[in-house]
Design a protein around this motif. Structure first.
Motif, PDB file in Angstrom:
ATOM      1  N   CYS A 346      -6.479  -5.704  -3.078  1.00 25.53           N
ATOM      2  CA  CYS A 346      -5.021  -5.743  -2.872  1.00 25.53           C
ATOM      3  C   CYS A 346      -4.320  -4.756  -3.806  1.00 25.53           C
ATOM      4  O   CYS A 346      -3.365  -4.062  -3.401  1.00 25.53           O
ATOM      5  CB  CYS A 346      -4.486  -7.154  -3.113  1.00 25.53           C
ATOM      6  N   GLY A 347      -4.783  -4.684  -5.060  1.00 28.72           N
ATOM      7  CA  GLY A 347      -4.196  -3.731  -6.000  1.00 28.72           C
ATOM      8  C   GLY A 347      -4.417  -2.288  -5.562  1.00 28.72           C
ATOM      9  O   GLY A 347      -3.508  -1.455  -5.646  1.00 28.72           O
ATOM     10  N   LEU A 348      -5.632  -1.993  -5.071  1.00 29.46           N
ATOM     11  CA  LEU A 348      -5.940  -0.633  -4.621  1.00 29.46           C
ATOM     12  C   LEU A 348      -5.104  -0.243  -3.401  1.00 29.46           C
ATOM     13  O   LEU A 348      -4.541   0.856  -3.345  1.00 29.46           O
ATOM     14  CB  LEU A 348      -7.433  -0.520  -4.293  1.00 29.46           C
ATOM     15  N   PHE A 349      -5.021  -1.138  -2.425  1.00 33.36           N
ATOM     16  CA  PHE A 349      -4.209  -0.838  -1.244  1.00 33.36           C
ATOM     17  C   PHE A 349      -2.719  -0.818  -1.597  1.00 33.36           C
ATOM     18  O   PHE A 349      -1.932  -0.116  -0.960  1.00 33.36           O
ATOM     19  CB  PHE A 349      -4.497  -1.843  -0.131  1.00 33.36           C
ATOM     20  N   GLY A 350      -2.338  -1.593  -2.630  1.00 34.89           N
ATOM     21  CA  GLY A 350      -0.969  -1.526  -3.116  1.00 34.89           C
ATOM     22  C   GLY A 350      -0.641  -0.142  -3.659  1.00 34.89           C
ATOM     23  O   GLY A 350       0.465   0.386  -3.452  1.00 34.89           O
ATOM     24  N   LEU A 351      -1.609   0.486  -4.345  1.00 38.51           N
ATOM     25  CA  LEU A 351      -1.423   1.853  -4.839  1.00 38.51           C
ATOM     26  C   LEU A 351      -1.334   2.849  -3.682  1.00 38.51           C
ATOM     27  O   LEU A 351      -0.588   3.831  -3.753  1.00 38.51           O
ATOM     28  CB  LEU A 351      -2.574   2.231  -5.782  1.00 38.51           C
ATOM     29  N   VAL A 352      -2.085   2.591  -2.612  1.00 38.04           N
ATOM     30  CA  VAL A 352      -2.000   3.442  -1.423  1.00 38.04           C
ATOM     31  C   VAL A 352      -0.590   3.400  -0.836  1.00 38.04           C
ATOM     32  O   VAL A 352      -0.060   4.420  -0.369  1.00 38.04           O
ATOM     33  CB  VAL A 352      -3.029   2.992  -0.350  1.00 38.04           C
ATOM     34  N   LEU A 353       0.035   2.225  -0.880  1.00 42.52           N
ATOM     35  CA  LEU A 353       1.343   2.005  -0.248  1.00 42.52           C
ATOM     36  C   LEU A 353       2.517   2.195  -1.219  1.00 42.52           C
ATOM     37  O   LEU A 353       3.623   1.701  -0.964  1.00 42.52           O
ATOM     38  CB  LEU A 353       1.389   0.585   0.337  1.00 42.52           C
ATOM     39  N   LEU A 354       2.273   2.897  -2.324  1.00 46.32           N
ATOM     40  CA  LEU A 354       3.366   3.186  -3.260  1.00 46.32           C
ATOM     41  C   LEU A 354       4.522   3.889  -2.546  1.00 46.32           C
ATOM     42  O   LEU A 354       4.304   4.740  -1.672  1.00 46.32           O
ATOM     43  CB  LEU A 354       2.866   4.084  -4.395  1.00 46.32           C
ATOM     44  N   PRO A 355       5.772   3.567  -2.907  1.00 42.15           N
ATOM     45  CA  PRO A 355       6.906   4.289  -2.318  1.00 42.15           C
ATOM     46  C   PRO A 355       6.890   5.770  -2.707  1.00 42.15           C
ATOM     47  O   PRO A 355       6.160   6.168  -3.623  1.00 42.15           O
ATOM     48  CB  PRO A 355       8.125   3.567  -2.907  1.00 42.15           C
ATOM     49  N   HIS A 356       7.698   6.552  -2.031  1.00 43.90           N
ATOM     50  CA  HIS A 356       7.669   8.011  -2.222  1.00 43.90           C
ATOM     51  C   HIS A 356       7.978   8.408  -3.665  1.00 43.90           C
ATOM     52  O   HIS A 356       7.321   9.276  -4.234  1.00 43.90           O
ATOM     53  CB  HIS A 356       8.677   8.676  -1.261  1.00 43.90           C
ATOM     54  N   ASN A 357       8.957   7.781  -4.268  1.00 48.92           N
ATOM     55  CA  ASN A 357       9.294   8.039  -5.665  1.00 48.92           C
ATOM     56  C   ASN A 357       9.205   6.726  -6.446  1.00 48.92           C
ATOM     57  O   ASN A 357      10.222   6.099  -6.750  1.00 48.92           O
ATOM     58  CB  ASN A 357      10.714   8.625  -5.786  1.00 48.92           C
ATOM     59  N   PRO A 358       7.995   6.311  -6.787  1.00 48.11           N
ATOM     60  CA  PRO A 358       7.823   4.994  -7.412  1.00 48.11           C
ATOM     61  C   PRO A 358       8.347   4.954  -8.843  1.00 48.11           C
ATOM     62  O   PRO A 358       8.292   5.953  -9.571  1.00 48.11           O
ATOM     63  CB  PRO A 358       6.308   4.788  -7.376  1.00 48.11           C
ATOM     64  N   SER A 359       8.849   3.804  -9.219  1.00 43.94           N
ATOM     65  CA  SER A 359       9.209   3.596 -10.618  1.00 43.94           C
ATOM     66  C   SER A 359       7.945   3.284 -11.415  1.00 43.94           C
ATOM     67  O   SER A 359       6.885   3.015 -10.844  1.00 43.94           O
ATOM     68  CB  SER A 359      10.192   2.425 -10.734  1.00 43.94           C
ATOM     69  N   LEU A 432      -8.203   6.360  -2.692  1.00 47.07           N
ATOM     70  CA  LEU A 432      -7.771   4.971  -2.873  1.00 47.07           C
ATOM     71  C   LEU A 432      -8.064   4.123  -1.637  1.00 47.07           C
ATOM     72  O   LEU A 432      -8.439   2.952  -1.756  1.00 47.07           O
ATOM     73  CB  LEU A 432      -6.280   4.928  -3.203  1.00 47.07           C
ATOM     74  N   ILE A 433      -7.908   4.713  -0.452  1.00 47.01           N
ATOM     75  CA  ILE A 433      -8.257   3.980   0.775  1.00 47.01           C
ATOM     76  C   ILE A 433      -9.751   3.673   0.785  1.00 47.01           C
ATOM     77  O   ILE A 433     -10.170   2.551   1.113  1.00 47.01           O
ATOM     78  CB  ILE A 433      -7.865   4.799   2.023  1.00 47.01           C
ATOM     79  N   LEU A 434     -10.562   4.677   0.413  1.00 48.86           N
ATOM     80  CA  LEU A 434     -12.009   4.477   0.372  1.00 48.86           C
ATOM     81  C   LEU A 434     -12.374   3.442  -0.700  1.00 48.86           C
ATOM     82  O   LEU A 434     -13.247   2.584  -0.479  1.00 48.86           O
ATOM     83  CB  LEU A 434     -12.710   5.802   0.093  1.00 48.86           C
ATOM     84  N   ALA A 435     -11.694   3.502  -1.843  1.00 51.74           N
ATOM     85  CA  ALA A 435     -11.938   2.532  -2.915  1.00 51.74           C
ATOM     86  C   ALA A 435     -11.625   1.118  -2.445  1.00 51.74           C
ATOM     87  O   ALA A 435     -12.403   0.177  -2.669  1.00 51.74           O
ATOM     88  CB  ALA A 435     -11.094   2.879  -4.141  1.00 51.74           C
ATOM     89  N   GLY A 436     -10.476   0.950  -1.781  1.00 51.18           N
ATOM     90  CA  GLY A 436     -10.113  -0.363  -1.260  1.00 51.18           C
ATOM     91  C   GLY A 436     -11.116  -0.867  -0.247  1.00 51.18           C
ATOM     92  O   GLY A 436     -11.439  -2.074  -0.216  1.00 51.18           O
ATOM     93  N   SER A 437     -11.667   0.057   0.563  1.00 52.80           N
ATOM     94  CA  SER A 437     -12.662  -0.325   1.573  1.00 52.80           C
ATOM     95  C   SER A 437     -13.946  -0.818   0.906  1.00 52.80           C
ATOM     96  O   SER A 437     -14.538  -1.818   1.330  1.00 52.80           O
ATOM     97  CB  SER A 437     -12.968   0.872   2.487  1.00 52.80           C
ATOM     98  N   PHE A 438     -14.388  -0.111  -0.143  1.00 54.66           N
ATOM     99  CA  PHE A 438     -15.569  -0.551  -0.890  1.00 54.66           C
ATOM    100  C   PHE A 438     -15.326  -1.919  -1.521  1.00 54.66           C
ATOM    101  O   PHE A 438     -16.217  -2.779  -1.550  1.00 54.66           O
ATOM    102  CB  PHE A 438     -15.930   0.466  -1.976  1.00 54.66           C
TER     103      PHE A 438
END
Length: 456
Positions: A346-359, A432-438
């Motif tokens: 969930c954390g890895l896929f959360g990083l994949v879905l970061l907003p365009h200009n993340p805080s 990150l997508i590959l990491a989340g898949s693993f």
């Protein structure tokens, strides 16, 4: 000599023994982390190119992975305590050798020898924890070990920067000497001998040579691929890996006490745990190697800011690892591992879905989620790997655990290079997508262990 404490050590001997392990592993983990930070300084001082200086790290890593299993096998024969003590002496002496090096070639040789010392420490530390802690508290011991590794990893860059700000890179190696001497003094007083040793177990030199060729060629191929080596050379190395591997495994299957513990891999819960370990470290390395590029080149964060934004990962692991050790006394390791890896994914896929200009907060909580999930997983997984093996094969199980970690990290780093070559500016996203898949695959495999009897 038999251990007169068949189910762990009494206090205060237990405390002294675990401090011994903590000092030794801190030294070995710190050394790997601080060497990475110091590479530009070392390259400049020794008049070496950046590409050549990489071998200061690679030579250390390769010597560790080719000697982990032989060292753990020797531990099963002569005792884990002796191997650990010899490893401490060798690590201290070769640290001085590193500091006295005046050329890149001399430093590389010193690092190879230092890697053998590091392998001696890493190959038997988990086996020693099994002797130190009573069965019912073994999870706590594993949690403390994971905590020490996480703290050392997190502190590595800071320690390196602090030392380099006031002294030469040579002091990065010299600081190992007092730490090693303290650990050796504790080891001589507190570490327990093996409970029992297998009768008829002998060290097989051809197996050791095949082991070195197999893992050495494999890491060389993976590293060469990640550094853009010609595909012809990489292909030749991989063909050699297959040929050597075939004869290596064939020889191990015919032996009563194999160097590569193929007999342990026949234990379902052991092999499932090894699979989750390799997959989890591939996922971890895919993220940790690719994220700095994303933070600096895409989000335009400074090097200092990048380091701070990555810090919540090991900090969360430090919190989760000992917590997981306590939870292991109540819940099945497969369940804890599956939950931890699910959080990690969930954390890895959360990083994949970061907003365009993340805080910064957007990044920090996702990093912490990754580290917390990994910490919840790692302690019960390590506990299962070591506990599912017979007590007189604890060294082999400990060696396999270290080999899985290094192999997973090497494959993960190579896959990052592949993702950047294939997807260029989107390389971190793909990694990150590959990491989340693993991590998802590892979570599923870990959950399958719930059907296996609980290992105490």
């Amino acid at each position: 000599m038999d251990n007169k404490y068949p189910d762990g050590l009494p206090n205060p001997q237990r405390l002294g023994a675990i401090l011994t392990i903590a000092f030794g592993i801190t030294m070995a983990v710190l050394d790997g982390a601080i060497a990475n930070v110091a590479l530009p300084t070392i390259a400049r001082d020794l008049s070496a190119s950046p590409a050549e200086s990489i071998w200061v790290v690679n030579s250390y890593q390769i010597s560790i992975i080719i000697s982990l299993l032989p060292m753990s096998f020797i531990g099963d024969i002569v005792g884990y305590r002796r191997v650990y003590q010899v490893g401490l002496v060798l690590f201290c002496l070769t640290s001085v050798f590193c500091a006295l090096s005046t050329s890149l070639e001399m430093l590389m040789l010193a690092r190879v020898l230092q890697g053998f010392g590091g392998a001696a420490l890493m190959s038997v530390n988990i086996a020693l924890i099994r002797l130190i802690y009573p069965k019912r508290f073994l999870g706590r011991g594993m949690g403390i070990n994971s905590f020490v590794v996480a703290v050392s990893s997190a502190a590595g860059p800071t320690v390196a920067a602090a030392v380099l700000s006031v002294a030469s890179w040579k002091w990065l190696f010299l600081i190992n000497v007092p730490i090693g001497m303290i650990s050796l003094a504790l080891a001589l007083k507190y570490l327990p001998p093996n409970l029992k040793k297998s009768i008829g177990q002998r060290f097989d030199i051809p197996s050791a040579i095949m082991n070195a060729l197999f893992f050495g060629l494999l890491i060389a191929a993976i590293t060469g691929f990640s550094q853009g080596q010609p595909l012809t050379i990489v292909s030749v190395e991989l063909v050699a890996v297959v040929i050597v591997g075939f004869f290596f495994v064939r020889r191990q299957l015919s032996m009563g006490f194999p160097l590569l513990p193929v007999d342990l891999l026949r234990i379902p819960i052991f092999s499932l745990s090894m699979g989750t370990s390799v997959s989890s470290f591939i996922a971890q390395m895919l993220a940790l190697v690719s994220l700095p590029f994303f933070l600096q080149t895409v989000l335009d964060r400074s090097e200092v800011a990048t380091g701070l934004l990555l810090t919540p990962w090991p900090l969360a692991t430090m919190i989760a690892a000992p917590l997981s050790g306590y939870l292991l006394e109540r819940f099945h390791a497969g369940l804890l591992g599956g939950v931890g890896l699910g959080i990690f994914a969930c954390g890895l896929f959360g990083l994949v879905l970061l907003p365009h200009n993340p805080s910064d907060f957007d990044i920090v909580w996702r990093m912490a989620l990754c580290g917390f999930g990994f910490g919840i997983f790692q302690t019960p997984n390590n506990h299962t790997i070591i506990s599912s093996a017979p007590r007189d094969r604890s060294g082999g199980a400990s060696g396999m655990l270290g080999t899985a970690r290094l192999l997973g990290q090497s494959v993960g780093a190579a896959l990052v290079a592949l993702m950047f070559n294939m997807f260029h500016d989107n390389g971190t996203h793909a990694s990150l997508i590959l990491a989340g898949s693993f991590a998802v695959v590892a979570a599923v495999v870990s959950s399958l262990r719930v059907t296996q009897p609980r290992v105490d």
